[in-house]
Write a protein that holds these residues in place. Structure first.
Motif, PDB file in Angstrom:
ATOM      1  N   ALA A  10       0.837  -1.204   0.000  1.00 20.81           N
ATOM      2  CA  ALA A  10       0.000   0.000   0.000  1.00 20.81           C
ATOM      3  C   ALA A  10       0.869   1.251   0.000  1.00 20.81           C
ATOM      4  O   ALA A  10       0.618   2.198  -0.761  1.00 20.81           O
ATOM      5  CB  ALA A  10      -0.937  -0.012   1.203  1.00 20.81           C
ATOM      6  N   GLN A  11       1.904   1.265   0.852  1.00 21.10           N
ATOM      7  CA  GLN A  11       2.779   2.437   0.903  1.00 21.10           C
ATOM      8  C   GLN A  11       3.512   2.635  -0.413  1.00 21.10           C
ATOM      9  O   GLN A  11       3.687   3.777  -0.877  1.00 21.10           O
ATOM     10  CB  GLN A  11       3.785   2.299   2.051  1.00 21.10           C
ATOM     11  N   LEU A  12       3.949   1.546  -1.025  1.00 23.79           N
ATOM     12  CA  LEU A  12       4.654   1.655  -2.299  1.00 23.79           C
ATOM     13  C   LEU A  12       3.783   2.334  -3.347  1.00 23.79           C
ATOM     14  O   LEU A  12       4.184   3.334  -3.953  1.00 23.79           O
ATOM     15  CB  LEU A  12       5.078   0.267  -2.779  1.00 23.79           C
ATOM     16  N   TYR A  13       2.585   1.811  -3.554  1.00 23.76           N
ATOM     17  CA  TYR A  13       1.768   2.304  -4.666  1.00 23.76           C
ATOM     18  C   TYR A  13       1.080   3.632  -4.359  1.00 23.76           C
ATOM     19  O   TYR A  13       0.960   4.479  -5.257  1.00 23.76           O
ATOM     20  CB  TYR A  13       0.779   1.222  -5.106  1.00 23.76           C
ATOM     21  N   VAL A  14       0.676   3.846  -3.114  1.00 27.14           N
ATOM     22  CA  VAL A  14       0.148   5.165  -2.751  1.00 27.14           C
ATOM     23  C   VAL A  14       1.254   6.206  -2.894  1.00 27.14           C
ATOM     24  O   VAL A  14       1.034   7.304  -3.418  1.00 27.14           O
ATOM     25  CB  VAL A  14      -0.419   5.155  -1.321  1.00 27.14           C
ATOM     26  N   THR A 119       7.750  10.433  -1.088  1.00 25.86           N
ATOM     27  CA  THR A 119       9.071   9.813  -0.989  1.00 25.86           C
ATOM     28  C   THR A 119       9.181   8.983   0.283  1.00 25.86           C
ATOM     29  O   THR A 119       9.676   7.851   0.265  1.00 25.86           O
ATOM     30  CB  THR A 119      10.168  10.884  -1.016  1.00 25.86           C
ATOM     31  N   GLY A 120       8.708   9.541   1.390  1.00 21.66           N
ATOM     32  CA  GLY A 120       8.727   8.798   2.645  1.00 21.66           C
ATOM     33  C   GLY A 120       7.915   7.522   2.569  1.00 21.66           C
ATOM     34  O   GLY A 120       8.320   6.478   3.102  1.00 21.66           O
ATOM     35  N   LEU A 121       6.773   7.570   1.893  1.00 20.55           N
ATOM     36  CA  LEU A 121       5.920   6.394   1.759  1.00 20.55           C
ATOM     37  C   LEU A 121       6.589   5.286   0.960  1.00 20.55           C
ATOM     38  O   LEU A 121       6.701   4.146   1.416  1.00 20.55           O
ATOM     39  CB  LEU A 121       4.598   6.784   1.089  1.00 20.55           C
ATOM     40  N   TYR A 122       7.053   5.617  -0.251  1.00 22.55           N
ATOM     41  CA  TYR A 122       7.501   4.512  -1.112  1.00 22.55           C
ATOM     42  C   TYR A 122       8.895   4.013  -0.755  1.00 22.55           C
ATOM     43  O   TYR A 122       9.189   2.818  -0.921  1.00 22.55           O
ATOM     44  CB  TYR A 122       7.359   4.864  -2.597  1.00 22.55           C
ATOM     45  N   ILE A 123       9.760   4.875  -0.224  1.00 16.53           N
ATOM     46  CA  ILE A 123      11.083   4.377   0.188  1.00 16.53           C
ATOM     47  C   ILE A 123      10.957   3.505   1.431  1.00 16.53           C
ATOM     48  O   ILE A 123      11.620   2.469   1.549  1.00 16.53           O
ATOM     49  CB  ILE A 123      12.058   5.545   0.419  1.00 16.53           C
ATOM     50  N   SER A 124      10.083   3.905   2.369  1.00 13.93           N
ATOM     51  CA  SER A 124       9.901   3.114   3.591  1.00 13.93           C
ATOM     52  C   SER A 124       9.330   1.728   3.298  1.00 13.93           C
ATOM     53  O   SER A 124       9.473   0.812   4.112  1.00 13.93           O
ATOM     54  CB  SER A 124       8.970   3.847   4.566  1.00 13.93           C
ATOM     55  N   ALA A 125       8.691   1.557   2.136  1.00 16.93           N
ATOM     56  CA  ALA A 125       8.157   0.251   1.773  1.00 16.93           C
ATOM     57  C   ALA A 125       9.258  -0.764   1.487  1.00 16.93           C
ATOM     58  O   ALA A 125       9.020  -1.970   1.523  1.00 16.93           O
ATOM     59  CB  ALA A 125       7.236   0.378   0.558  1.00 16.93           C
ATOM     60  N   ARG A 126      10.461  -0.300   1.159  1.00 17.55           N
ATOM     61  CA  ARG A 126      11.635  -1.153   0.976  1.00 17.55           C
ATOM     62  C   ARG A 126      11.457  -2.195  -0.129  1.00 17.55           C
ATOM     63  O   ARG A 126      11.693  -3.379   0.059  1.00 17.55           O
ATOM     64  CB  ARG A 126      12.028  -1.841   2.291  1.00 17.55           C
ATOM     65  N   PHE A 127      11.054  -1.709  -1.319  1.00 15.95           N
ATOM     66  CA  PHE A 127      10.957  -2.584  -2.484  1.00 15.95           C
ATOM     67  C   PHE A 127      11.995  -2.229  -3.548  1.00 15.95           C
ATOM     68  O   PHE A 127      11.836  -2.590  -4.706  1.00 15.95           O
ATOM     69  CB  PHE A 127       9.556  -2.517  -3.099  1.00 15.95           C
ATOM     70  N   GLY A 128      13.038  -1.535  -3.162  1.00 15.03           N
ATOM     71  CA  GLY A 128      14.072  -1.167  -4.120  1.00 15.03           C
ATOM     72  C   GLY A 128      13.964   0.285  -4.540  1.00 15.03           C
ATOM     73  O   GLY A 128      12.878   0.869  -4.539  1.00 15.03           O
ATOM     74  N   PRO A 129      15.080   0.892  -4.933  1.00 18.77           N
ATOM     75  CA  PRO A 129      15.093   2.306  -5.321  1.00 18.77           C
ATOM     76  C   PRO A 129      14.508   2.524  -6.700  1.00 18.77           C
ATOM     77  O   PRO A 129      14.378   1.586  -7.496  1.00 18.77           O
ATOM     78  CB  PRO A 129      16.593   2.638  -5.315  1.00 18.77           C
ATOM     79  N   SER A 184      11.667  14.783   3.116  1.00 18.70           N
ATOM     80  CA  SER A 184      11.719  13.334   2.929  1.00 18.70           C
ATOM     81  C   SER A 184      12.182  12.641   4.198  1.00 18.70           C
ATOM     82  O   SER A 184      11.633  11.606   4.591  1.00 18.70           O
ATOM     83  CB  SER A 184      12.647  12.984   1.763  1.00 18.70           C
ATOM     84  N   GLN A 185      13.191  13.194   4.849  1.00 29.74           N
ATOM     85  CA  GLN A 185      13.695  12.588   6.085  1.00 29.74           C
ATOM     86  C   GLN A 185      12.606  12.575   7.164  1.00 29.74           C
ATOM     87  O   GLN A 185      12.431  11.582   7.877  1.00 29.74           O
ATOM     88  CB  GLN A 185      14.916  13.364   6.585  1.00 29.74           C
ATOM     89  N   PHE A 186      11.852  13.668   7.257  1.00 24.14           N
ATOM     90  CA  PHE A 186      10.763  13.736   8.234  1.00 24.14           C
ATOM     91  C   PHE A 186       9.717  12.661   7.945  1.00 24.14           C
ATOM     92  O   PHE A 186       9.299  11.915   8.846  1.00 24.14           O
ATOM     93  CB  PHE A 186      10.118  15.123   8.189  1.00 24.14           C
ATOM     94  N   PHE A 187       9.290  12.558   6.692  1.00 28.24           N
ATOM     95  CA  PHE A 187       8.236  11.603   6.359  1.00 28.24           C
ATOM     96  C   PHE A 187       8.741  10.164   6.376  1.00 28.24           C
ATOM     97  O   PHE A 187       7.944   9.240   6.568  1.00 28.24           O
ATOM     98  CB  PHE A 187       7.619  11.955   5.007  1.00 28.24           C
ATOM     99  N   LEU A 188      10.022   9.957   6.192  1.00 25.46           N
ATOM    100  CA  LEU A 188      10.563   8.607   6.356  1.00 25.46           C
ATOM    101  C   LEU A 188      10.378   8.125   7.791  1.00 25.46           C
ATOM    102  O   LEU A 188      10.087   6.949   8.026  1.00 25.46           O
ATOM    103  CB  LEU A 188      12.054   8.591   5.984  1.00 25.46           C
TER     104      LEU A 188
END
Length: 221
Positions: A10-14, A119-129, A184-188
């Motif tokens: 969900a975090q990745l695609y949102v 950025t915080g959402l999709y990076i935190s999902a940890r599916f690759g850069p 980005s750092q805050f939202f991560l």
């Protein structure tokens, strides 16, 4: 990790959809774009392809550069290429370009904050850069140069090329450069998903698959 998979997906695609929306809104503000989007806009102005389609094509081309760098794409990498471009075009179709500066400035600020959250959402999902971040980290590993040096070099080259092609460079470019890292750092931290015991921090960006090398996100932004 399976119990966290739905949240991660969900975090990745949102996150990717919101990232595309933020790009479209920054375009509509017409106050300057980030380096890659200035490049995309410059290229789109010279060929008969939409901005979103150019984004997809450039992302795919950058992925080809991963081959000599021995980077491994993940689900997030491929999704980045396929999701963001159509979302940008949809946003541009739905949102008219405002004329008043009193509307364009808040729109720019909102777009940049939204980009940080995405950025915080999709990076935190940890599916690759994404393709562009993977290029940066791959060059970092192959050359030994610092992430900041590699990122600065790439973005200056991309920005200069985009500007030469007619891409929009202005106050929005500067504001994006200054604000996107801290946002980005805050939202991560806000969207961090705890990693399983023994797997390290939940706020890391991985070079490819989840078993690949890790880089602290603070080094990427």
């Amino acid at each position: 990790m399976s119990d966290r998979l739905p949240r991660r997906l969900a975090q990745l695609y949102v996150g990717l959809v919101l990232y595309g929306v933020s790009m479209g809104l920054q375009l509509r503000a017409t106050l300057g774009l980030d380096p890659w989007d200035a490049f995309h806009q410059g290229v789109a102005g010279h060929i008969s392809l939409s901005f979103g389609t150019v984004t997809i094509v450039v992302g795919a081309a950058v992925l080809l550069l991963w081959i000599p760098l021995r980077e491994r794409p993940g689900l997030g990498t491929v999704s980045n290429v396929l999701v963001i471009g159509p979302t940008v075009d949809a946003t541009l179709w739905l949102v008219p370009e405002p004329d008043a500066l009193a509307v364009r400035i808040p729109l720019l600020v909102f777009a940049i904050v939204l980009c940080g959250a995405a950025t915080g959402l999709y990076i935190s999902a940890r599916f690759g850069p994404g393709p562009r971040d993977g290029l940066m980290t791959g060059l970092h590993r192959r050359t030994g140069w610092s992430i900041r040096l590699v990122r600065t070099g790439i973005e200056l080259a991309v920005l200069a090329t985009g500007f030469a092609l007619g891409g929009s460079v202005g106050a929005g470019t500067v504001l994006f450069a200054l604000a996107t890292g801290p946002l980005s750092q805050f939202f991560l931290r806000v969207f961090a998903i705890p990693a399983p015991a023994g797997r390290g921090s939940g706020t890391v960006a991985r070079g490819g698959s989840e078993s690949g090398p890790e880089l602290q996100v603070r080094d990427l932004i």
